[in-house]
Motif scaffolding. Structure first.
Motif, PDB file in Angstrom:
ATOM      1  N   THR A 138       0.641  -0.910  -0.260  1.00 18.11           N
ATOM      2  CA  THR A 138       0.128   0.296   0.204  1.00 18.11           C
ATOM      3  C   THR A 138       0.556   1.304  -0.035  1.00 18.11           C
ATOM      4  O   THR A 138       0.593   2.495  -0.031  1.00 18.11           O
ATOM      5  N   GLU A 139       1.873   0.835   0.562  1.00 21.40           N
ATOM      6  CA  GLU A 139       3.008   2.291   0.084  1.00 21.40           C
ATOM      7  C   GLU A 139       4.022   2.435  -1.127  1.00 21.40           C
ATOM      8  O   GLU A 139       5.214   3.428  -1.023  1.00 21.40           O
ATOM      9  N   GLY A 140       3.715   1.282  -1.813  1.00 24.71           N
ATOM     10  CA  GLY A 140       4.407   1.374  -2.986  1.00 24.71           C
ATOM     11  C   GLY A 140       5.779   0.600  -3.126  1.00 24.71           C
ATOM     12  O   GLY A 140       6.267   0.869  -3.230  1.00 24.71           O
ATOM     13  N   GLN A 141       6.006  -0.195  -1.712  1.00 24.43           N
ATOM     14  CA  GLN A 141       6.917  -1.034  -1.394  1.00 24.43           C
ATOM     15  C   GLN A 141       6.756  -2.544  -1.729  1.00 24.43           C
ATOM     16  O   GLN A 141       6.249  -2.973  -0.570  1.00 24.43           O
ATOM     17  N   SER A 142       7.445  -2.752  -3.354  1.00 27.27           N
ATOM     18  CA  SER A 142       7.090  -3.956  -3.528  1.00 27.27           C
ATOM     19  C   SER A 142       8.144  -5.085  -2.600  1.00 27.27           C
ATOM     20  O   SER A 142       9.472  -5.275  -3.030  1.00 27.27           O
ATOM     21  N   VAL A 143       7.808  -6.125  -1.869  1.00 35.04           N
ATOM     22  CA  VAL A 143       8.337  -6.650  -1.188  1.00 35.04           C
ATOM     23  C   VAL A 143       8.684  -8.245  -1.629  1.00 35.04           C
ATOM     24  O   VAL A 143       8.111  -8.312  -2.511  1.00 35.04           O
ATOM     25  N   SER A 144      10.586  -8.707  -1.820  1.00 35.21           N
ATOM     26  CA  SER A 144      10.263  -9.679  -2.757  1.00 35.21           C
ATOM     27  C   SER A 144      11.398 -11.044  -1.695  1.00 35.21           C
ATOM     28  O   SER A 144      10.742 -12.500  -1.832  1.00 35.21           O
ATOM     29  N   TYR A 187       8.920   6.459  -3.195  1.00 33.30           N
ATOM     30  CA  TYR A 187       9.507   7.710  -2.678  1.00 33.30           C
ATOM     31  C   TYR A 187      11.088   8.167  -3.614  1.00 33.30           C
ATOM     32  O   TYR A 187      12.072   6.600  -4.008  1.00 33.30           O
ATOM     33  N   ARG A 188      11.013   9.359  -3.709  1.00 30.65           N
ATOM     34  CA  ARG A 188      12.587   9.647  -3.768  1.00 30.65           C
ATOM     35  C   ARG A 188      13.640   9.157  -3.582  1.00 30.65           C
ATOM     36  O   ARG A 188      14.504   8.610  -4.000  1.00 30.65           O
ATOM     37  N   THR A 224       6.943  11.042  -6.103  1.00 30.15           N
ATOM     38  CA  THR A 224       7.305  10.202  -7.214  1.00 30.15           C
ATOM     39  C   THR A 224       9.389  10.101  -7.279  1.00 30.15           C
ATOM     40  O   THR A 224       9.427  10.407  -6.673  1.00 30.15           O
ATOM     41  N   ARG A 225       9.366   9.084  -8.058  1.00 28.88           N
ATOM     42  CA  ARG A 225      10.989   8.638  -7.841  1.00 28.88           C
ATOM     43  C   ARG A 225      11.435   9.163  -9.704  1.00 28.88           C
ATOM     44  O   ARG A 225      12.263   9.292 -10.215  1.00 28.88           O
ATOM     45  N   GLN A 226      10.549   9.655  -9.990  1.00 22.47           N
ATOM     46  CA  GLN A 226      10.404  10.132 -11.257  1.00 22.47           C
ATOM     47  C   GLN A 226      11.516  11.691 -11.836  1.00 22.47           C
ATOM     48  O   GLN A 226      11.351  12.667 -10.737  1.00 22.47           O
ATOM     49  N   GLU A 227      12.335  11.922 -12.410  1.00 23.14           N
ATOM     50  CA  GLU A 227      13.006  12.558 -12.189  1.00 23.14           C
ATOM     51  C   GLU A 227      13.463  13.236 -14.493  1.00 23.14           C
ATOM     52  O   GLU A 227      12.527  12.529 -15.107  1.00 23.14           O
TER      53      GLU A 227
END
Lengths: 218, 706
Positions: free
Chosen positions: B322-328, B346-347, B660-663
């Protein structure tokens, strides 16, 4: 909507439509955020106070804080989401949270230029003693994500008794004003404290860019 | 963790002190050359630290576009692209010119002292605007500012007198003739000319008429000597008059009456990375910390009967998602949890860690005291950070929490620590694709200063394993510059023939490659990329990087075999091939400055080195400059003499306010030639892995509790 906005709107709309695919999810969210930032800037203006009865509050069996940020014209009902050693964190549905210690604001999240943390022990003591001087410390994140800390010299003074009513229920309170100063910065917090020591109503500084937070304990 | 105790907060103006601050905070305006100053003459004052300004200014004969940056509090620089019409006489054509300035404020304005700056205009390049100066600027009262200075070179042509520096050394009295023979191919530092020849005095006053309007009068020491001689410009007076209008802090417009007969105009836009805009959406608040009761905190184990490990693992995966953290992968023991995850939201890794730890306090059994987070990039673990759950509980919402927590967090390498981890299923798709528009700007073409290739692109990634990915990018240009092949150099045409690629306007395969990332040993990272690596070259690229987690130094080696692709940008190759590669050293100098040295063999087979210096703001802005010198002579290199340029990165979350991690990144090269050219490979190791290392995280740790 200004003329420039009218020209931009279809352009941004077209960009939103023309990008698709899972790899573009992020692009899309960026474009949407930009669109919102451009078109929904006029957020301010007083929000209407929600209408419900005291009975409805009691039937819910829950505690609420009605909180507003006047500079943004925002008003929301907060519910308690956590307690950590006397620090109560209350959250609104729209993703904003406010944390209080003994009714004094010590943090906000989700407002942008948030109050990251505060040491208000001096103010708590001064309110208990019916007034006095206090030192409070605020932490903010500056534009470059560095923590900056301010130390305010404050004077807490009683401004007389006041009977306030919050959704049909009345309280006899003492109104306190806390005037704080640090360099060129100045602000005044106001607290309405009941006989039991509960802060029923307050107006407290979040941060210079956001301004004050109005809170009422329901 | 650096703590600033400044007493002026951005935005404090909204409080009582607005009036007072505005008076002492009269920032310099900008010249038609885009540097801080009056109308054409520079100021002794400088911009606020970190500020960018973009100025378009000029008059009918000359137009200048200038990007200025205040590199440090005292040091400023500018890059200018100018159009000089009727360059060699009336009715002759225009020439385009690039120029760089540097300036250094060596004295601050005090009660009695002026701010003083020494500067070099156009110190590198063809010298059209070359001039040096010392300027002093003093503010008197709220509305009056006076500037006086001494100029050399172009700034010493009006009312010039014998160089006072001649007292020190006779050589200062004569300035070499700065003609084309002197500059040859341009682009070199013209030290033989600095502060030489006649000097002249310049000066001026600025008076604030209203909050927004300022009147300017200046005595210019630039006689436009070359232009008068060529008969294209006729200055009648050294006096210039201007009016500047600043409706908002970030916009300045200026109109000027130049030399008694000419109208000049300029517009400046400024942005300072240190002032974050506050519009836009904001990140939602984090989940608050759940505190364990004192009696359960001492528990040594947890009841797997009531909460099986598999259930807990899945709970961790789902909540962190839910926080955009993809656990492997997850390891669970009685007292510790270890999680490998990819931060997609997150950046800063610091903010991701702050969110994860708080969520975990809600989900983990009370006996688990240690939380180890191992961020993954490109499928490989890049570091390991271990937190004590009690610290998270204790420090939430307290003053000094950021600094204390950073001090208590243990960082280490996560290489070769797979034992104990259980792989988990997450929702991250193996196949990722996108279709959308693209725009690739191109600058400084002699015929077309700014042009762009615009079209549609299709990109796709397929993850065979998390660290083994096939990726491709196909583009269809719709609008693009129509160019003839540019002039070659004495070198193999590895970059100068860029315009020949994809000219038939068919779809092009800009990239199609397989990339593998690995952790061969502790402190070591590896990458191997094979395929069509970039638009002009394909082949094999391999890289090894040494970077201990707690080191400010990193060392790398890259070896590539590259072969030139066919002009249709599909599957075929041409004959030219080359072994190219570099040994690299990276060093984090502190205070946001980063240096990089690459030495090795470049695409055209030339040997040499590249030095880069970047200033990286903790909020994600980056600006840097690089210079490459190889064994190619200036003559063989051609225009510009050697490769150099500027690069800038603007983080998207700064602009829009949400995570966002975009730049957005862009490189401004004065001119792309064949010498000093490097293979353009995606995902070089240093930038991929360093975000989660403590020297980087320390800068951004303020976002942990965000």
């Amino acid at each position: 909507m200004s003329r420039r906005m009218r020209i931009l709107a279809p352009l941004i709309g077209a960009l939103t439509l023309s990008a698709c695919g899972s790899g573009n999810e992020e692009n899309l969210s960026v474009i949407r955020s930009l669109r919102d930032a451009i078109f929904n800037q006029g957020e301010s203006g007083a929000a209407a106070r929600p209408q419900f009865s005291r009975q409805a509050i009691e039937e819910s069996g829950q505690d609420f804080i009605l909180a507003g940020v006047p500079s943004r014209g925002a008003l929301a009902l907060l519910q308690q989401a956590g307690t950590n050693r006397g620090a109560e964190t209350w959250v609104a549905e729209d993703g904003v949270s406010a944390t209080y210690r003994n009714g004094i604001l010590i943090a906000t999240k989700g407002l942008g230029p948030d109050l990251m943390a505060a040491d208000v022990s001096g103010t708590v003591a001064a309110l208990r003693q019916g007034g006095g001087t206090a030192v409070r410390t605020h932490e903010y994140l500056d534009g470059n994500d560095q923590i900056i800390r301010y130390r305010y010299e404050c004077a807490v003074q009683s401004a007389g008794s006041e009977r306030i009513t919050i959704y049909e229920r009345s309280y006899d309170t003492v109104k306190y004003e806390e005037s704080c100063e640090s360099g060129l910065q100045r602000f005044t917090n106001t607290f309405w404290v009941g006989q039991d020591g509960v802060v029923w109503k307050s107006r407290q500084l979040i941060s210079p860019p956001v301004g004050y937070l109005d809170s009422e304990r329901l | 963790m650096r703590l600033k105790t400044t007493t002026i907060l951005a935005g404090a103006a909204t409080l009582a002190a607005a009036g007072l601050q505005a008076q002492s905070d009269w920032r310099p305006s900008y010249t038609l050359y885009g540097d801080p100053g009056l109308i054409e003459m520079p100021s002794g004052a400088s911009d606020p630290d970190g500020q960018f300004s973009l100025t378009f200014g000029g008059f009918d004969l000359q137009q200048r576009g200038t990007l200025s940056f205040q590199i440090t509090d005292r040091l400023g620089g500018s890059f200018r692209y100018s159009r000089l019409d009727e360059f060699s006489g009336p009715e002759s054509g225009a020439t385009y010119d690039r120029s760089f300035d540097v300036r250094f404020r060596f004295l601050d304005e005090g009660r009695y002292t002026p701010a003083m700056t020494v500067g070099l205009r156009d110190f590198l390049g063809t010298g059209r605007y070359s001039g040096e100066y010392i300027a002093a600027t003093k503010t008197f009262g709220p509305d009056l500012r006076v500037t006086a200075g001494l100029g050399w070179g172009r700034l010493g042509t009006e009312g010039g007198f014998d160089n006072p520096l001649g007292v020190i050394d006779d050589r200062f009295e004569d300035r070499p003739r700065q003609d084309d023979a002197f500059f040859e191919e341009g682009g070199t530092v013209s030290t033989e000319a600095f502060f030489r020849g006649d000097a002249a005095v310049f000066g001026g006053i600025e008076y604030r008429l209203t909050e927004e309007l300022t009147g300017v009068v200046e005595y210019s020491s630039d006689a436009y000597a070359r232009e008068s001689q060529a008969g294209t410009y006729d200055p009648e007076s050294p006096l210039n008059f201007g009016l500047t209008y600043q409706p908002r802090e970030n916009y300045i417009l200026q109109a000027a009456y130049l030399n008694g007969n000419t109208l000049g105009l300029s517009a400046t836009f400024t942005v300072n990375p240190n002032d974050r805009p506050t519009y836009g959406r904001r990140d939602p608040a984090p989940v608050p910390v759940a505190v364990r009761a004192a009696e359960v905190r001492a528990a040594q184990t947890w009841d797997r009967g009531r909460l099986p490990e598999a259930t807990l693992r899945q709970l961790i995966v789902d909540t962190l998602d839910t926080e955009g953290q993809s656990v492997s992968a997850v390891e669970l023991t009685d007292r510790q949890v270890r999680i490998r995850y990819t931060n997609t939201k997150y950046r800063t890794e610091a903010q991701a860690m702050g969110r994860i730890t708080r969520i975990l306090t809600q989900a983990l059994p009370p006996s688990i005291e240690l939380i180890t987070l191992e961020p993954v990039r490109a499928g490989i673990p890049t570091s390991s950070a271990t937190f004590r759950r009690s610290d998270i509980e204790e420090l939430e919402n307290t003053v000094g929490a950021s600094q204390r927590l950073f001090e208590r967090t243990q960082f280490s390498d996560a290489a070769n620590t797979d034992a104990g981890l259980v792989d988990v299923q997450n929702d991250r798709p193996r196949f990722d694709y996108g279709i959308g528009p693209y725009i690739t700007p191109r600058y400084f073409d002699p015929d077309q200063p700014i042009s762009a290739s615009i079209g549609l692109q299709f990109s796709a990634d397929y993850y065979i394993q998390p660290n083994l990915v096939v990726s491709g990018l196909v583009r269809q240009e719709v609008v693009g510059p129509e160019d003839e092949a540019s002039s070659g150099s004495a070198l193999p045409p590895v970059r100068t023939n860029a315009d020949l690629y994809g000219r038939d306007r068919n779809p092009t395969i800009n990239r199609l490659q397989v990339a593998h990332y690995g952790r061969p040993a502790e402190n070591l990272y590896s990458r191997v990329t094979v395929g069509y690596l970039e638009r002009m070259f394909g082949g094999l690229s391999s890289e090894l990087l040494w970077k201990p987690v707690d080191s400010r130094l990193a060392l790398g080696a890259e070896v590539n075999y590259a072969r030139q692709r066919d002009f249709d940008v599909l599957f075929d190759f041409q004959d030219y091939d080359v072994w190219t590669g570099h040994a690299s050293a990276y060093y984090d100098l502190g205070n946001g400055f980063h240096a990089q040295l690459d030495a090795g063999r470049y695409l055209a087979g030339d040997w040499g080195a590249t030095i880069s210096l970047d200033r990286e703001f903790a909020n994600g802005w980056k600006v840097g400059a690089f210079v490459t010198r190889t064994d190619v002579s200036y003559e063989d290199f051609g225009e510009g003499s050697f490769d150099k340029g500027l690069r800038i990165t603007i983080p998207t979350d700064w602009t829009i306010g949400t995570a966002t991690r975009q730049e957005y990144s862009s490189t401004l090269r004065s001119l792309q030639r064949d010498g000093g050219a490097r293979l353009s490979v995606d995902g070089r190791l240093y930038d991929v892995i360093r975000d989660s290392h403590p020297s980087e995280m320390q800068e951004t740790w303020g976002r942990f509790w965000r």
